[in-house]
Design an enzyme around this catalytic site. Structure first.
Site: not given
Ligand code: BGC
Length: 468
Positions: A170, A205
């Site tokens: 992200k 989360d």
């Molecule tokens: C992460 C996860 C997370 C999800 C939603 C992903 O990019 O790898 O760990 O739960 O985003 O936030």
């Protein structure tokens, strides 16, 4: 073709030909969805057997399902996207929870891409603010406040208060974090400031969402996030988690963080188009998080932008003229797709505003705007249908088809994107027929904060069990 799709009037033969091609590329019939579901379910099993698989299937070390009788006051931190959330959460027992929100802090690009100690020192400052506001002088000498940390990135967890970061997602790229224990780094930041805080639990989360939803809905089988990123966590029997070398009571269950954003990152079965490949190559984590890149809010706008530029380059849109703003990576955010998808004005006035006023496309005609709306629909529908595969896989994997069950879901796509939840529900109907009526899709807000408090409670209860 889905009957939701906007009809394009007055298009040239070339325009119609290209739009039909793209429509077909983005369409996902139920046969294909089922094939992907089968593959997904195989990956779930493999991930439970061995580390380092496509689906990480991270044991969360949270084994107790909340009863609603938990009591205690906790500090919670939620880091996983654009904002940091710091809260005081009071579990009052009797199913009651009181959340005192500290503040929502925006995580700047500098913090996302600098050193981890800078980010965590910033977090320590934010925690200090809430401590002095909410606890003030009431903290006794030598007292430590338990903190539940929701950290939503792929980690390998070895205890409820220990987790090594595998990779960033992200848009985060902080140095000094990958390969290290996130809890120790955060605890050091607190210690440097002499804050009376102990990081008691580390959760994802999705784990938080599953926990928080279970607090009030005993039939929950899965907590999912459909937002900036995407992922899910479900309750698995300990005896099935073959890769865990612990002596647990085999009747217990543990929450597993699937990390489904990484599903099929080798691109074996997912319907990857040239527009997705372009996005992946240009991203800061190529060949990684491929499922997430087709589904989540961080990327949908960019896929759409790639298609629009493709049409412009062929003189099939806006008379072949782009703009400086539209040429910018990630400028076409998913929130604009939301506005365009819900633009039901006859002449697509809201779409016109976005294209002409925000993106400075000099002039658009109705055909252009209908094409843009069609592209947004194709990308949005595909994302919801692919998301449904993950949900359908867990329902089938847990053998819940035909049984009453529910799924707790958080995230901006699910909450705000027009028709996202309805499209998911309709796709589940294609998978399960009438049985889909037995599946509740529940929007679960505050999952990360409430879940972090419940995990901190559970960590204190199970200390002896897991030898923390
Ligand atoms: C992460 C996860 C997370 C999800 C939603 C992903 O990019 O790898 O760990 O739960 O985003 O936030």
């Amino acid at each position: 073709m889905s009957d939701e799709l906007v009809t394009i009037h007055d298009a040239s033969t070339e325009q119609l030909f290209e739009i039909n091609e793209i429509t077909q590329e983005f369409e996902l019939k139920i046969d294909k969805l089922r094939k992907i579901q089968n593959y997904f379910m195989k990956q779930l099993k493999i991930g439970l057997e061995k580390d380092g698989q496509n689906l990480s299937m991270v044991p969360s070390f949270v084994t107790s399902v909340p009863t609603g009788n938990e009591i205690g006051t906790y500090l919670t931190l939620d880091l996983g996207g654009t904002n940091l959330r710091v809260c005081k959460v009071i579990l009052e027992g009797g199913g009651k929870i009181h959340i005192i929100e500290g503040q929502l802090y925006e995580i700047s690009e500098d913090l996302k891409t600098g050193d981890i100690t800078v980010l965590f020192d910033f977090i320590a400052d934010c925690v200090e603010n809430l401590l002095s506001k909410e606890w003030g002088d009431s903290i006794q000498k030598n007292d430590k406040i338990d903190l539940g940390f929701t950290f939503s990135f792929p980690i390998i967890q070895t205890a409820i208060n220990k987790g090594t970061l595998l990779k960033w997602t992200k848009g985060f790229t902080c140095t000094g974090a990958v390969g290290n224990d996130i809890v120790s780094i955060l605890q050091e930041s607190f210690n440097r400031k002499s804050l009376p805080v102990k990081v008691t639990a580390l959760i994802n989360d999705t784990v938080g969402t599953a926990l928080a939803h279970a607090y009030s809905h005993p039939k929950v089988i899965l907590g999912a996030i459909l937002g900036t990123g995407t992922n899910g966590a479900y309750f698995e029997r300990l005896e099935n988690i073959k890769k865990l070398n612990h002596n647990f009571d085999s009747s217990d269950k543990m929450i597993i963080n699937i990390e489904w954003g990484a599903f099929d990152s080798e691109k074996v079965i997912l319907p990857i188009t040239q527009y997705d490949n372009k996005l992946d190559k240009e991203s800061n984590n190529p060949n990684s998080q491929i499922f997430e890149k087709l589904i989540s809010g961080m990327y949908l706008g960019e896929i759409t932008r790639n298609i629009l530029l493709h049409l412009i380059d062929r003189s099939l849109l806006f008379n072949g003229l782009s703009s400086k703003s539209l040429n910018q990576h990630y400028a076409f955010e998913t929130k604009y797709m939301s506005i365009i998808e819900s633009d039901n004005t006859e002449t697509l006035e809201n779409t016109k505003q976005i294209l002409e006023n925000l993106f400075h496309i000099s002039i658009t005609n109705l055909t252009d705007r209908q094409i843009v709306k069609r592209i947004c629909q194709l990308v949005g529908i595909r994302a919801s249908r692919l998301s449904s595969i993950a949900l359908a896989s867990i329902i089938s994997y847990c053998k819940m088809e035909g049984n009453e069950c529910c799924i707790g879901i958080d995230g901006s796509l699910f909450e705000k994107y027009p028709n996202f939840s309805i499209r998911i529900y309709n796709t589940l109907k294609e998978f399960f027929g009438e049985n889909a009526d037995k599946i509740g899709l529940h929007y679960t807000c505050n999952g990360s904060s409430v879940g972090a408090a419940l995990a901190a409670f559970s960590a204190n209860q199970s200390k002896s069990k897991f030898k923390l």
